[in-house]
Design an enzyme around this catalytic site. Sequence first.
Site, PDB file in Angstrom:
ATOM      1  N   ARG A 154     -21.363 -21.723  -4.036  1.00  0.00           N
ATOM      2  CA  ARG A 154     -21.469 -20.323  -4.495  1.00  0.00           C
ATOM      3  C   ARG A 154     -21.487 -19.315  -3.351  1.00  0.00           C
ATOM      4  NH1 ARG A 154     -25.140 -22.833  -8.072  1.00  0.00           N
ATOM      5  NH2 ARG A 154     -24.134 -23.191 -10.071  1.00  0.00           N
ATOM      6  N   LYS A 156      -9.864  -9.694   0.454  1.00  0.00           N
ATOM      7  CA  LYS A 156      -9.128 -10.280  -0.670  1.00  0.00           C
ATOM      8  C   LYS A 156      -8.832 -11.730  -0.311  1.00  0.00           C
ATOM      9  CE  LYS A 156      -6.689  -6.493  -2.883  1.00  0.00           C
ATOM     10  NZ  LYS A 156      -5.370  -5.910  -3.177  1.00  0.00           N
ATOM     11  N   GLU A 185       4.154  -4.911   6.999  1.00  0.00           N
ATOM     12  CA  GLU A 185       2.849  -4.367   6.581  1.00  0.00           C
ATOM     13  C   GLU A 185       2.395  -3.250   7.538  1.00  0.00           C
ATOM     14  OE1 GLU A 185       1.701  -5.189   3.690  1.00  0.00           O
ATOM     15  OE2 GLU A 185       1.797  -7.351   3.307  1.00  0.00           O
ATOM     16  N   LYS A 201      -6.527   0.251   7.405  1.00  0.00           N
ATOM     17  CA  LYS A 201      -6.991  -0.677   6.362  1.00  0.00           C
ATOM     18  C   LYS A 201      -8.502  -0.554   6.180  1.00  0.00           C
ATOM     19  CE  LYS A 201      -6.622  -4.606   3.766  1.00  0.00           C
ATOM     20  NZ  LYS A 201      -5.874  -5.791   3.426  1.00  0.00           N
ATOM     21  N   GLU A 228     -10.591  -2.056  -5.263  1.00  0.00           N
ATOM     22  CA  GLU A 228      -9.294  -1.561  -5.736  1.00  0.00           C
ATOM     23  C   GLU A 228      -9.373  -0.888  -7.101  1.00  0.00           C
ATOM     24  OE1 GLU A 228      -5.887  -3.986  -4.549  1.00  0.00           O
ATOM     25  OE2 GLU A 228      -4.905  -3.405  -6.401  1.00  0.00           O
ATOM     26  N   ARG A 274      -7.227   1.839  -2.904  1.00  0.00           N
ATOM     27  CA  ARG A 274      -6.781   0.570  -2.284  1.00  0.00           C
ATOM     28  C   ARG A 274      -5.457   0.081  -2.858  1.00  0.00           C
ATOM     29  NH1 ARG A 274     -10.273  -4.711  -0.362  1.00  0.00           N
ATOM     30  NH2 ARG A 274      -8.470  -5.853   0.403  1.00  0.00           N
ATOM     31  N   ASN A 302      -0.543  -1.609  -1.795  1.00  0.00           N
ATOM     32  CA  ASN A 302       0.450  -2.493  -2.416  1.00  0.00           C
ATOM     33  C   ASN A 302       1.832  -1.862  -2.496  1.00  0.00           C
ATOM     34  OD1 ASN A 302      -1.256  -4.709  -2.928  1.00  0.00           O
ATOM     35  ND2 ASN A 302      -2.197  -3.560  -4.589  1.00  0.00           N
ATOM     36  N   HIS A 349       4.870  -4.035  -3.097  1.00  0.00           N
ATOM     37  CA  HIS A 349       4.419  -5.382  -3.475  1.00  0.00           C
ATOM     38  C   HIS A 349       4.797  -5.757  -4.906  1.00  0.00           C
ATOM     39  CE1 HIS A 349       2.289  -5.004   0.286  1.00  0.00           C
ATOM     40  NE2 HIS A 349       1.654  -6.152   0.151  1.00  0.00           N
ATOM     41  N   HIS A 402       6.387  -9.160  -4.706  1.00  0.00           N
ATOM     42  CA  HIS A 402       5.815 -10.369  -5.314  1.00  0.00           C
ATOM     43  C   HIS A 402       6.796 -10.989  -6.303  1.00  0.00           C
ATOM     44  CE1 HIS A 402       1.311  -9.310  -4.432  1.00  0.00           C
ATOM     45  NE2 HIS A 402       1.929  -9.812  -3.389  1.00  0.00           N
ATOM     46  N   HIS A 446       6.365 -13.386   2.782  1.00  0.00           N
ATOM     47  CA  HIS A 446       5.688 -12.265   2.113  1.00  0.00           C
ATOM     48  C   HIS A 446       6.162 -10.923   2.687  1.00  0.00           C
ATOM     49  CE1 HIS A 446       2.498 -10.036   0.121  1.00  0.00           C
ATOM     50  NE2 HIS A 446       2.173  -9.501   1.290  1.00  0.00           N
TER      51      HIS A 446
HETATM   52  P1  NAD Z   1       1.445 -17.711   7.006  1.00  0.00           P
HETATM   53  O1  NAD Z   1       0.004 -17.839   6.953  1.00  0.00           O
HETATM   54  O2  NAD Z   1       2.259 -18.638   6.180  1.00  0.00           O
HETATM   55  O3  NAD Z   1       1.901 -17.841   8.523  1.00  0.00           O
HETATM   56  C1  NAD Z   1       3.264 -17.771   8.827  1.00  0.00           C
HETATM   57  C2  NAD Z   1       3.729 -18.986   9.653  1.00  0.00           C
HETATM   58  O4  NAD Z   1       3.324 -18.803  10.999  1.00  0.00           O
HETATM   59  C3  NAD Z   1       3.126 -20.299   9.203  1.00  0.00           C
HETATM   60  O5  NAD Z   1       4.092 -21.315   9.364  1.00  0.00           O
HETATM   61  C4  NAD Z   1       1.989 -20.485  10.190  1.00  0.00           C
HETATM   62  O6  NAD Z   1       1.602 -21.839  10.347  1.00  0.00           O
HETATM   63  C5  NAD Z   1       2.603 -19.948  11.441  1.00  0.00           C
HETATM   64  N1  NAD Z   1       1.686 -19.467  12.459  1.00  0.00           N
HETATM   65  C6  NAD Z   1       0.511 -18.839  12.275  1.00  0.00           C
HETATM   66  N2  NAD Z   1       0.027 -18.396  13.450  1.00  0.00           N
HETATM   67  C7  NAD Z   1       0.906 -18.779  14.387  1.00  0.00           C
HETATM   68  C8  NAD Z   1       0.975 -18.611  15.799  1.00  0.00           C
HETATM   69  N3  NAD Z   1       0.069 -17.894  16.459  1.00  0.00           N
HETATM   70  N4  NAD Z   1       2.005 -19.160  16.469  1.00  0.00           N
HETATM   71  C9  NAD Z   1       2.978 -19.848  15.793  1.00  0.00           C
HETATM   72  N5  NAD Z   1       2.984 -20.010  14.467  1.00  0.00           N
HETATM   73  C10 NAD Z   1       1.965 -19.481  13.777  1.00  0.00           C
HETATM   74  O7  NAD Z   1       1.933 -16.246   6.617  1.00  0.00           O
HETATM   75  P2  NAD Z   1       1.344 -14.795   6.931  1.00  0.00           P
HETATM   76  O8  NAD Z   1       2.523 -13.919   6.985  1.00  0.00           O
HETATM   77  O9  NAD Z   1       0.394 -14.791   8.042  1.00  0.00           O
HETATM   78  O10 NAD Z   1       0.516 -14.460   5.612  1.00  0.00           O
HETATM   79  C11 NAD Z   1       1.138 -14.369   4.362  1.00  0.00           C
HETATM   80  C12 NAD Z   1       0.110 -14.593   3.288  1.00  0.00           C
HETATM   81  O11 NAD Z   1      -0.880 -13.592   3.372  1.00  0.00           O
HETATM   82  C13 NAD Z   1       0.663 -14.547   1.888  1.00  0.00           C
HETATM   83  O12 NAD Z   1       0.166 -15.622   1.141  1.00  0.00           O
HETATM   84  C14 NAD Z   1       0.138 -13.238   1.333  1.00  0.00           C
HETATM   85  O13 NAD Z   1      -0.054 -13.270  -0.049  1.00  0.00           O
HETATM   86  C15 NAD Z   1      -1.157 -13.105   2.066  1.00  0.00           C
HETATM   87  N6  NAD Z   1      -1.638 -11.727   2.197  1.00  0.00           N
HETATM   88  C16 NAD Z   1      -2.926 -11.499   1.863  1.00  0.00           C
HETATM   89  C17 NAD Z   1      -3.448 -10.233   2.013  1.00  0.00           C
HETATM   90  C18 NAD Z   1      -4.884  -9.993   1.725  1.00  0.00           C
HETATM   91  O14 NAD Z   1      -5.302  -8.831   1.690  1.00  0.00           O
HETATM   92  N7  NAD Z   1      -5.677 -11.016   1.556  1.00  0.00           N
HETATM   93  C19 NAD Z   1      -2.645  -9.180   2.487  1.00  0.00           C
HETATM   94  C20 NAD Z   1      -1.326  -9.466   2.818  1.00  0.00           C
HETATM   95  C21 NAD Z   1      -0.821 -10.753   2.673  1.00  0.00           C
HETATM   96  N1  GLY Z   2      -3.068  -6.158   1.129  1.00  0.00           N
HETATM   97  C1  GLY Z   2      -3.570  -5.332   0.104  1.00  0.00           C
HETATM   98  C2  GLY Z   2      -5.037  -5.174   0.101  1.00  0.00           C
HETATM   99  O1  GLY Z   2      -5.733  -5.739   0.915  1.00  0.00           O
HETATM  100  O2  GLY Z   2      -5.550  -4.487  -0.734  1.00  0.00           O
END
Ligand code: NAD
Ligand code: GLY
Length: 362
Positions: free
Chosen positions: A120, A142, A184, A226, A236, A240, A244, A247, A251, A264
Amino acid sequence: MQTLTVGLSERSYPIHIGSGLLANAELLVAHLPTKRAAIVSNTTVAPLYLKRLQDTLQAIGVESVPIILPDGEVYKTADTLNLIYDALLIHRCERSTPLIALGGGVIGDMTGYAAATYLRGVPFIQIPTTLLSQVDSSVGGKTGINHPLGKNMIGAFYQPRVVLADISTLNTLSDKELSAGLAEVIKYGLIRDLPFLEWLEQNMDKLLARDTDALQYAVTRSCQNKAEVVALDERESGERALLNLGHTFGHAIESGMGYGVWLHGEGVAAGTVMAADLSQRMGWISEQDVARIRTLFQRAGLPVAGPALGIEIYLHLMGMDKKVEGGKMRFVLLKTIGHAVICADVPEDLLRQTLKACIKYD
Ligand code: NAD
Ligand code: GLY
Protein backbone atom coordinates in the site's frame (compact mmCIF):
# COMPACT_ATOMS: atom_id res chain seq x y z
CA MET A 1 23.80 21.55 -10.66
CA GLN A 2 20.41 23.20 -10.38
CA THR A 3 17.73 22.28 -7.88
CA LEU A 4 14.03 22.99 -8.30
CA THR A 5 11.17 22.15 -5.98
CA VAL A 6 7.80 20.66 -6.79
CA GLY A 7 5.66 22.49 -4.25
CA LEU A 8 3.07 20.10 -2.83
CA SER A 9 3.04 21.04 0.88
CA GLU A 10 4.25 18.10 2.97
CA ARG A 11 4.81 16.04 -0.20
CA SER A 12 7.08 18.65 -1.83
CA TYR A 13 10.29 17.27 -3.32
CA PRO A 14 13.46 18.41 -5.05
CA ILE A 15 14.49 17.88 -8.66
CA HIS A 16 18.29 17.95 -9.00
CA ILE A 17 19.57 18.52 -12.54
CA GLY A 18 23.23 18.30 -13.54
CA SER A 19 26.09 16.21 -14.96
CA GLY A 20 27.48 13.28 -13.00
CA LEU A 21 24.75 13.24 -10.32
CA LEU A 22 24.61 9.42 -10.28
CA ALA A 23 27.84 9.50 -8.30
CA ASN A 24 26.58 12.10 -5.83
CA ALA A 25 25.58 10.20 -2.70
CA GLU A 26 24.73 13.37 -0.78
CA LEU A 27 21.68 13.98 -2.94
CA LEU A 28 20.26 10.59 -2.05
CA VAL A 29 21.25 10.10 1.55
CA ALA A 30 18.41 12.15 3.04
CA HIS A 31 15.86 10.10 1.10
CA LEU A 32 17.21 6.67 2.06
CA PRO A 33 16.20 6.08 5.65
CA THR A 34 16.96 2.35 5.48
CA LYS A 35 20.10 0.35 4.72
CA ARG A 36 18.35 -1.35 1.78
CA ALA A 37 16.80 -0.15 -1.45
CA ALA A 38 15.45 -1.87 -4.56
CA ILE A 39 16.59 -0.53 -7.93
CA VAL A 40 14.28 -1.19 -10.88
CA SER A 41 15.96 -0.91 -14.28
CA ASN A 42 16.00 -2.72 -17.62
CA THR A 43 18.31 -4.80 -19.77
CA THR A 44 19.55 -1.72 -21.68
CA VAL A 45 20.08 0.78 -18.86
CA ALA A 46 21.38 -1.60 -16.17
CA PRO A 47 24.61 -2.52 -18.02
CA LEU A 48 25.29 1.21 -18.49
CA TYR A 49 24.45 2.72 -15.09
CA LEU A 50 23.42 0.16 -12.46
CA LYS A 51 26.91 -0.46 -11.06
CA ARG A 52 27.60 3.28 -10.77
CA LEU A 53 24.42 3.76 -8.77
CA GLN A 54 25.05 0.69 -6.63
CA ASP A 55 28.57 1.96 -5.83
CA THR A 56 27.13 5.34 -4.82
CA LEU A 57 24.61 3.66 -2.53
CA GLN A 58 27.25 1.37 -1.09
CA ALA A 59 29.36 4.40 -0.20
CA ILE A 60 26.57 5.51 2.14
CA GLY A 61 26.05 2.00 3.48
CA VAL A 62 22.94 1.15 1.46
CA GLU A 63 22.71 -2.35 0.02
CA SER A 64 20.67 -2.59 -3.18
CA VAL A 65 18.44 -5.26 -4.70
CA PRO A 66 18.45 -4.92 -8.52
CA ILE A 67 15.26 -5.80 -10.40
CA ILE A 68 16.02 -5.93 -14.11
CA LEU A 69 13.05 -5.91 -16.49
CA PRO A 70 12.83 -6.49 -20.24
CA ASP A 71 13.17 -3.25 -22.21
CA GLY A 72 10.37 -1.62 -24.15
CA GLU A 73 6.95 0.05 -24.15
CA VAL A 74 5.50 -3.34 -25.08
CA TYR A 75 6.51 -4.56 -21.58
CA LYS A 76 4.71 -1.75 -19.75
CA THR A 77 2.12 -4.31 -18.67
CA ALA A 78 0.52 -5.98 -15.68
CA ASP A 79 2.72 -9.06 -16.30
CA THR A 80 5.92 -7.03 -16.03
CA LEU A 81 4.59 -5.17 -13.02
CA ASN A 82 4.11 -8.56 -11.38
CA LEU A 83 7.81 -9.28 -11.90
CA ILE A 84 8.55 -6.25 -9.68
CA TYR A 85 6.14 -7.44 -6.97
CA ASP A 86 7.63 -10.97 -7.19
CA ALA A 87 11.16 -9.67 -6.64
CA LEU A 88 10.11 -7.35 -3.80
CA LEU A 89 8.40 -10.24 -2.02
CA ILE A 90 11.19 -12.73 -2.66
CA HIS A 91 13.71 -10.24 -1.24
CA ARG A 92 11.38 -9.44 1.67
CA CYS A 93 11.37 -5.73 0.93
CA GLU A 94 9.53 -3.84 3.64
CA ARG A 95 7.26 -0.83 3.79
CA SER A 96 10.25 1.41 4.46
CA THR A 97 12.37 0.01 1.59
CA PRO A 98 12.62 2.66 -1.15
CA LEU A 99 12.09 1.74 -4.80
CA ILE A 100 14.46 3.53 -7.14
CA ALA A 101 13.54 3.81 -10.83
CA LEU A 102 16.68 3.88 -13.00
CA GLY A 103 15.70 4.30 -16.64
CA GLY A 104 13.33 6.07 -19.00
CA GLY A 105 9.63 6.79 -18.70
CA VAL A 106 8.59 3.15 -19.02
CA ILE A 107 10.69 2.12 -16.01
CA GLY A 108 9.71 5.28 -14.10
CA ASP A 109 5.96 4.82 -14.67
CA MET A 110 5.98 1.12 -13.78
CA THR A 111 8.25 1.49 -10.76
CA GLY A 112 6.14 4.37 -9.48
CA TYR A 113 3.00 2.28 -9.75
CA ALA A 114 4.71 -0.62 -7.99
CA ALA A 115 5.81 1.81 -5.25
CA ALA A 116 2.26 3.17 -4.93
CA THR A 117 0.76 -0.28 -4.52
CA TYR A 118 3.37 -2.59 -2.93
CA LEU A 119 2.39 -2.91 0.75
CA ARG A 120 0.00 0.00 0.00
CA GLY A 121 2.87 2.38 -0.65
CA VAL A 122 6.66 2.50 -0.21
CA PRO A 123 9.10 5.42 -0.74
CA PHE A 124 9.87 6.13 -4.41
CA ILE A 125 12.89 7.78 -6.04
CA GLN A 126 13.16 8.75 -9.71
CA ILE A 127 16.50 8.61 -11.55
CA PRO A 128 15.44 9.32 -15.15
CA THR A 129 17.94 8.52 -17.91
CA THR A 130 16.16 9.63 -21.10
CA LEU A 131 15.50 13.21 -22.14
CA LEU A 132 11.76 12.51 -22.14
CA SER A 133 11.80 11.17 -18.61
CA GLN A 134 14.02 14.00 -17.34
CA VAL A 135 11.79 16.73 -18.75
CA ASP A 136 8.41 15.15 -18.15
CA SER A 137 7.59 11.68 -16.86
CA SER A 138 9.78 11.65 -13.72
CA VAL A 139 8.14 14.83 -12.39
CA GLY A 140 4.56 15.05 -11.20
CA GLY A 141 3.68 11.61 -9.91
CA LYS A 142 1.75 10.06 -12.78
CA THR A 143 2.52 6.35 -12.63
CA GLY A 144 1.01 3.35 -14.36
CA ILE A 145 0.93 0.70 -17.03
CA ASN A 146 -0.75 0.24 -20.40
CA HIS A 147 -3.84 -1.89 -21.03
CA PRO A 148 -4.33 -3.58 -24.41
CA LEU A 149 -7.36 -1.29 -24.86
CA GLY A 150 -5.63 1.96 -23.97
CA LYS A 151 -2.39 3.66 -23.08
CA ASN A 152 -1.58 4.37 -19.40
CA MET A 153 -5.12 3.33 -18.48
CA ILE A 154 -4.20 1.71 -15.16
CA GLY A 155 -2.28 3.83 -12.67
CA ALA A 156 -2.06 6.09 -9.67
CA PHE A 157 -0.86 9.56 -8.75
CA TYR A 158 2.14 8.88 -6.53
CA GLN A 159 4.87 11.45 -6.04
CA PRO A 160 8.56 10.57 -5.74
CA ARG A 161 10.68 11.75 -2.77
CA VAL A 162 13.38 13.13 -5.07
CA VAL A 163 14.19 13.30 -8.78
CA LEU A 164 17.82 13.04 -9.86
CA ALA A 165 18.30 14.00 -13.52
CA ASP A 166 21.91 13.24 -14.47
CA ILE A 167 22.19 14.80 -17.90
CA SER A 168 25.47 13.00 -18.64
CA THR A 169 23.38 9.81 -19.03
CA LEU A 170 21.90 11.40 -22.17
CA ASN A 171 25.22 10.82 -23.95
CA THR A 172 24.40 7.13 -24.46
CA LEU A 173 20.87 7.78 -25.74
CA SER A 174 20.16 7.10 -29.43
CA ASP A 175 19.45 10.08 -31.69
CA LYS A 176 15.89 8.80 -32.17
CA GLU A 177 15.24 8.74 -28.41
CA LEU A 178 16.80 12.18 -27.97
CA SER A 179 14.43 13.54 -30.61
CA ALA A 180 11.48 11.84 -28.90
CA GLY A 181 12.32 13.73 -25.71
CA LEU A 182 12.48 17.00 -27.61
CA ALA A 183 8.79 16.60 -28.48
CA GLU A 184 7.86 17.07 -24.81
CA VAL A 185 10.35 19.95 -24.47
CA ILE A 186 8.74 21.79 -27.40
CA LYS A 187 5.35 21.13 -25.79
CA TYR A 188 6.15 23.43 -22.83
CA GLY A 189 6.99 26.28 -25.20
CA LEU A 190 3.79 25.80 -27.13
CA ILE A 191 1.40 25.55 -24.19
CA ARG A 192 2.73 28.20 -21.80
CA ASP A 193 6.25 29.52 -22.46
CA LEU A 194 6.69 31.44 -25.72
CA PRO A 195 10.18 32.78 -24.79
CA PHE A 196 11.30 29.16 -24.29
CA LEU A 197 9.87 28.22 -27.69
CA GLU A 198 11.91 31.04 -29.25
CA TRP A 199 15.00 29.81 -27.37
CA LEU A 200 14.36 26.31 -28.76
CA GLU A 201 14.12 27.70 -32.29
CA GLN A 202 17.51 29.35 -31.78
CA ASN A 203 19.19 26.41 -30.02
CA MET A 204 17.76 23.26 -31.66
CA ASP A 205 21.07 22.45 -33.38
CA LYS A 206 22.96 22.65 -30.08
CA LEU A 207 20.45 20.34 -28.43
CA LEU A 208 20.76 17.82 -31.25
CA ALA A 209 24.55 18.01 -30.86
CA ARG A 210 24.07 17.30 -27.13
CA ASP A 211 25.70 20.52 -26.00
CA THR A 212 25.79 20.13 -22.20
CA ASP A 213 24.82 23.72 -21.39
CA ALA A 214 21.93 23.66 -23.84
CA LEU A 215 20.66 20.33 -22.45
CA GLN A 216 21.01 21.57 -18.88
CA TYR A 217 19.00 24.68 -19.75
CA ALA A 218 16.30 22.77 -21.65
CA VAL A 219 15.84 20.17 -18.91
CA THR A 220 15.74 22.82 -16.18
CA ARG A 221 13.31 25.10 -18.00
CA SER A 222 11.05 22.16 -18.86
CA CYS A 223 11.06 20.94 -15.26
CA GLN A 224 10.29 24.49 -14.05
CA ASN A 225 7.23 24.54 -16.27
CA LYS A 226 6.15 21.06 -15.24
CA ALA A 227 6.70 21.73 -11.53
CA GLU A 228 4.60 24.92 -11.72
CA VAL A 229 1.71 23.13 -13.42
CA VAL A 230 1.80 20.15 -11.06
CA ALA A 231 1.89 22.42 -8.00
CA LEU A 232 -1.24 24.19 -9.31
CA ASP A 233 -3.17 21.08 -10.28
CA GLU A 234 -1.67 17.81 -9.07
CA ARG A 235 -4.67 15.63 -9.96
CA GLU A 236 -5.41 17.14 -13.37
CA SER A 237 -8.71 18.77 -12.62
CA GLY A 238 -7.80 21.74 -14.82
CA GLU A 239 -4.50 23.23 -15.99
CA ARG A 240 -2.50 19.98 -15.87
CA ALA A 241 -4.55 18.61 -18.77
CA LEU A 242 -2.77 21.20 -20.96
CA LEU A 243 0.38 19.07 -20.64
CA ASN A 244 -1.43 16.63 -22.89
CA LEU A 245 -1.11 18.79 -26.00
CA GLY A 246 -0.92 16.40 -28.95
CA HIS A 247 -1.49 13.37 -26.71
CA THR A 248 -5.08 12.59 -27.76
CA PHE A 249 -3.86 12.05 -31.33
CA GLY A 250 -0.50 10.70 -30.14
CA HIS A 251 -1.88 8.01 -27.87
CA ALA A 252 -4.20 6.89 -30.69
CA ILE A 253 -1.14 6.54 -32.93
CA GLU A 254 0.81 4.63 -30.27
CA SER A 255 -1.91 2.14 -29.45
CA GLY A 256 -3.18 1.91 -33.04
CA MET A 257 0.27 1.01 -34.35
CA GLY A 258 0.98 -1.41 -31.46
CA TYR A 259 2.90 -0.22 -28.43
CA GLY A 260 6.56 0.47 -29.15
CA VAL A 261 6.25 0.84 -32.94
CA TRP A 262 5.99 4.61 -32.69
CA LEU A 263 7.89 6.13 -29.74
CA HIS A 264 5.76 8.14 -27.32
CA GLY A 265 7.55 11.37 -28.28
CA GLU A 266 7.06 10.63 -31.98
CA GLY A 267 3.31 10.20 -31.44
CA VAL A 268 3.25 13.45 -29.45
CA ALA A 269 5.08 15.30 -32.25
CA ALA A 270 2.73 14.18 -35.03
CA GLY A 271 -0.21 14.61 -32.63
CA THR A 272 0.82 18.16 -31.79
CA VAL A 273 0.95 19.10 -35.47
CA MET A 274 -2.58 17.67 -35.75
CA ALA A 275 -3.69 19.69 -32.72
CA ALA A 276 -2.13 22.79 -34.31
CA ASP A 277 -3.93 22.09 -37.59
CA LEU A 278 -7.22 21.71 -35.69
CA SER A 279 -6.56 24.95 -33.78
CA GLN A 280 -6.14 26.71 -37.11
CA ARG A 281 -9.41 25.21 -38.41
CA MET A 282 -11.09 26.50 -35.24
CA GLY A 283 -9.99 29.98 -36.37
CA TRP A 284 -7.43 30.52 -33.59
CA ILE A 285 -3.87 30.22 -34.90
CA SER A 286 -2.78 31.04 -38.45
CA GLU A 287 -1.50 28.76 -41.22
CA GLN A 288 1.92 30.38 -40.69
CA ASP A 289 1.77 29.39 -37.03
CA VAL A 290 1.05 25.76 -38.01
CA ALA A 291 3.97 25.85 -40.46
CA ARG A 292 6.24 27.28 -37.73
CA ILE A 293 5.30 24.41 -35.39
CA ARG A 294 5.75 21.80 -38.11
CA THR A 295 9.19 23.19 -38.96
CA LEU A 296 10.39 23.04 -35.36
CA PHE A 297 9.37 19.38 -34.98
CA GLN A 298 10.99 18.56 -38.32
CA ARG A 299 14.21 20.23 -37.22
CA ALA A 300 14.08 18.12 -34.05
CA GLY A 301 14.02 14.98 -36.24
CA LEU A 302 10.40 14.14 -35.48
CA PRO A 303 7.45 12.99 -37.62
CA VAL A 304 4.87 15.65 -38.47
CA ALA A 305 2.11 13.45 -39.93
CA GLY A 306 0.27 10.45 -38.52
CA PRO A 307 0.45 6.91 -39.87
CA ALA A 308 -2.30 5.60 -42.17
CA LEU A 309 -4.51 3.93 -39.58
CA GLY A 310 -7.70 5.18 -41.21
CA ILE A 311 -9.88 8.04 -40.00
CA GLU A 312 -12.49 5.80 -38.33
CA ILE A 313 -9.78 3.98 -36.35
CA TYR A 314 -8.34 7.32 -35.19
CA LEU A 315 -11.79 8.45 -34.06
CA HIS A 316 -12.41 5.18 -32.22
CA LEU A 317 -9.02 5.25 -30.46
CA MET A 318 -9.32 8.92 -29.54
CA GLY A 319 -12.65 8.08 -27.93
CA MET A 320 -10.66 6.02 -25.38
CA ASP A 321 -8.74 9.12 -24.19
CA LYS A 322 -8.63 9.80 -20.45
CA LYS A 323 -9.88 13.36 -21.09
CA VAL A 324 -13.21 12.07 -22.47
CA GLU A 325 -15.99 13.40 -20.24
CA GLY A 326 -19.64 12.34 -20.53
CA GLY A 327 -18.69 10.52 -23.74
CA LYS A 328 -17.42 13.79 -25.24
CA MET A 329 -13.87 14.17 -26.54
CA ARG A 330 -11.89 17.09 -25.16
CA PHE A 331 -8.86 18.44 -26.97
CA VAL A 332 -5.91 20.56 -25.91
CA LEU A 333 -5.67 23.23 -28.59
CA LEU A 334 -3.69 26.42 -29.14
CA LYS A 335 -5.42 29.80 -28.83
CA THR A 336 -2.07 31.30 -29.76
CA ILE A 337 1.45 29.91 -29.81
CA GLY A 338 2.38 29.87 -26.12
CA HIS A 339 -1.20 29.62 -24.84
CA ALA A 340 -3.12 26.34 -24.80
CA VAL A 341 -6.75 25.74 -23.81
CA ILE A 342 -9.02 22.74 -23.32
CA CYS A 343 -11.81 22.56 -25.86
CA ALA A 344 -14.84 20.27 -25.58
CA ASP A 345 -16.69 21.70 -28.58
CA VAL A 346 -14.74 20.64 -31.62
CA PRO A 347 -17.13 20.14 -34.52
CA GLU A 348 -16.71 16.63 -35.91
CA ASP A 349 -16.32 17.86 -39.49
CA LEU A 350 -13.30 19.97 -38.49
CA LEU A 351 -11.77 17.00 -36.69
CA ARG A 352 -12.28 14.85 -39.76
CA GLN A 353 -10.69 17.57 -41.94
CA THR A 354 -7.65 17.62 -39.66
CA LEU A 355 -7.29 13.85 -39.74
CA LYS A 356 -7.61 13.87 -43.52
CA ALA A 357 -4.98 16.58 -43.86
CA CYS A 358 -2.50 15.20 -41.32
CA ILE A 359 -2.53 11.45 -41.91
CA LYS A 360 -0.04 10.05 -44.37
CA TYR A 361 -1.54 8.24 -47.41
CA ASP A 362 -5.08 8.09 -46.10
P1 NAD B 1 11.66 4.39 -22.56
O1 NAD B 1 11.57 4.33 -21.11
O2 NAD B 1 11.15 3.24 -23.34
O3 NAD B 1 13.18 4.64 -22.94
C1 NAD B 1 13.53 4.72 -24.29
C2 NAD B 1 14.67 3.75 -24.65
O4 NAD B 1 15.90 4.30 -24.20
C3 NAD B 1 14.55 2.39 -23.98
O5 NAD B 1 15.02 1.41 -24.88
C4 NAD B 1 15.48 2.53 -22.80
O6 NAD B 1 15.97 1.29 -22.32
C5 NAD B 1 16.58 3.35 -23.39
N1 NAD B 1 17.39 4.12 -22.47
C6 NAD B 1 16.99 4.74 -21.34
N2 NAD B 1 17.98 5.50 -20.84
C7 NAD B 1 19.03 5.33 -21.66
C8 NAD B 1 20.35 5.86 -21.68
N3 NAD B 1 20.75 6.77 -20.80
N4 NAD B 1 21.19 5.46 -22.65
C9 NAD B 1 20.77 4.57 -23.60
N5 NAD B 1 19.54 4.06 -23.65
C10 NAD B 1 18.68 4.44 -22.69
O7 NAD B 1 10.93 5.68 -23.15
P2 NAD B 1 10.83 7.19 -22.64
O8 NAD B 1 10.72 7.99 -23.87
O9 NAD B 1 11.84 7.53 -21.65
O10 NAD B 1 9.42 7.21 -21.89
C11 NAD B 1 8.23 6.93 -22.57
C12 NAD B 1 7.19 6.49 -21.57
O11 NAD B 1 6.96 7.52 -20.64
C13 NAD B 1 5.86 6.13 -22.18
O12 NAD B 1 5.40 4.93 -21.65
C14 NAD B 1 4.96 7.28 -21.76
O13 NAD B 1 3.62 6.89 -21.62
C15 NAD B 1 5.56 7.66 -20.45
N6 NAD B 1 5.30 9.05 -20.05
C16 NAD B 1 4.85 9.24 -18.79
C17 NAD B 1 4.64 10.53 -18.35
C18 NAD B 1 4.22 10.76 -16.94
O14 NAD B 1 3.86 11.89 -16.60
N7 NAD B 1 4.28 9.77 -16.09
C19 NAD B 1 4.86 11.63 -19.19
C20 NAD B 1 5.33 11.37 -20.48
C21 NAD B 1 5.55 10.07 -20.91
N1 GLY C 1 2.74 14.20 -19.01
C1 GLY C 1 1.51 14.76 -18.61
C2 GLY C 1 1.39 14.98 -17.15
O1 GLY C 1 2.28 14.69 -16.39
O2 GLY C 1 0.38 15.45 -16.72
